[in-house]
Design an enzyme around this catalytic site. Structure first.
Site, PDB file in Angstrom:
ATOM      1  N   CYS A  82       0.898  -1.081  -0.075  1.00  0.00           N
ATOM      2  CA  CYS A  82       0.051   0.122  -0.025  1.00  0.00           C
ATOM      3  C   CYS A  82       0.904   1.254   0.165  1.00  0.00           C
ATOM      4  CB  CYS A  82      -0.766  -0.053   1.323  1.00  0.00           C
ATOM      5  SG  CYS A  82      -2.307   1.161   0.836  1.00  0.00           S
ATOM      6  N   HIS A 185      -2.853  -5.141   1.301  1.00  0.00           N
ATOM      7  CA  HIS A 185      -2.354  -5.574   2.679  1.00  0.00           C
ATOM      8  C   HIS A 185      -2.254  -7.136   2.959  1.00  0.00           C
ATOM      9  CE1 HIS A 185      -2.161  -1.361   4.224  1.00  0.00           C
ATOM     10  NE2 HIS A 185      -3.265  -1.175   3.320  1.00  0.00           N
ATOM     11  N   GLU A 187      -0.676  -8.506   5.036  1.00  0.00           N
ATOM     12  CA  GLU A 187      -0.374  -8.812   6.438  1.00  0.00           C
ATOM     13  C   GLU A 187      -1.769  -9.038   7.258  1.00  0.00           C
ATOM     14  OE1 GLU A 187      -0.733  -4.289   6.216  1.00  0.00           O
ATOM     15  OE2 GLU A 187      -0.095  -5.841   4.950  1.00  0.00           O
TER      16      GLU A 187
END
Length: 206
Positions: A82, A185, A187
């Protein structure tokens, strides 16, 4: 390098702990990075999400901007998610005039391309190099790659997004050498495969 590379996570904004956990699950030793001395001790670096203009100012304030540019130019593997993608680009559209770029990717990125926070969305993506199943991607105030240079490999695209006026396939994941970036994202999901891909890039770069 041992089979367990040391990978830093730029610890100024974003989901630092989540990236650390993913990297460790993917087979790396992960450590936060805030200072040039810490940067010099890692084999690769993750640049997490956040607010790209704020992150560029913090890099200057912590005297990390030029050391990081130099290490990336010298071949340091880097992964930006991002806002990290925006920082790694050579040029950003719709950014502030004083925004700093790291130039690790020969791409032009459009900031907040998919809209505001309320326009966040999720999608399943075919991702080059990850073949077992689509990658579930979380997009939050996400950029897209407007233009990619000849040396940039497009890893994933997305189209048909709510709030976007057309069905053009937008580039949302790229790789150039040892530099990887996603507009989303990874994660924020349980899927460690994108981080594992980066850990493998770090090992190969060594």
């Amino acid at each position: 390098m041992s089979s367990e590379p040391v990978i830093g996570v730029l610890a100024m904004q974003g989901a630092v702990r989540e990236h650390v956990a993913m990297l460790e699950e993917a087979g790396a030793r992960a450590t936060p990075v805030r200072r040039a001395g810490e940067l010099s001790e890692v084999d690769g670096l993750v640049l997490p999400g956040g607010e790209s203009t704020t992150m560029s100012r913090l890099l200057e304030s912590f005297e990390l901007l030029e050391p990081l540019r130099a290490r990336i130019a010298d071949g340091l593997p880097a992964f930006g998610s991002c806002a990290g993608m925006i920082l790694l680009a050579r040029q950003t559209l719709d950014g502030r005039p004083d925004q700093q770029q790291l130039g690790g990717l020969d791409v032009v990125v459009r900031r907040n391309a998919f809209g505001r926070q309320v326009d966040s969305f999720e999608a399943d993506l075919d991702f080059a190099g990850i073949k077992t199943a689509p990658v579930h991607a979380v997009f939050i105030r996400a950029p897209w790659v407007e233009k990619a240079g000849d040396g940039v490999e497009v890893l994933a695209t997305v189209s048909g997004v709510p709030g976007v006026d057309d069905d053009t396939a937008r580039i949302v994941a790229v790789r150039q050498g040892a530099v990887l970036a996603t507009a989303f994202h990874p994660e924020l999901t349980p899927d460690v495969r994108v981080h594992r891909l980066f850990v493998d890039l770090v090992r190969q770069a060594a």
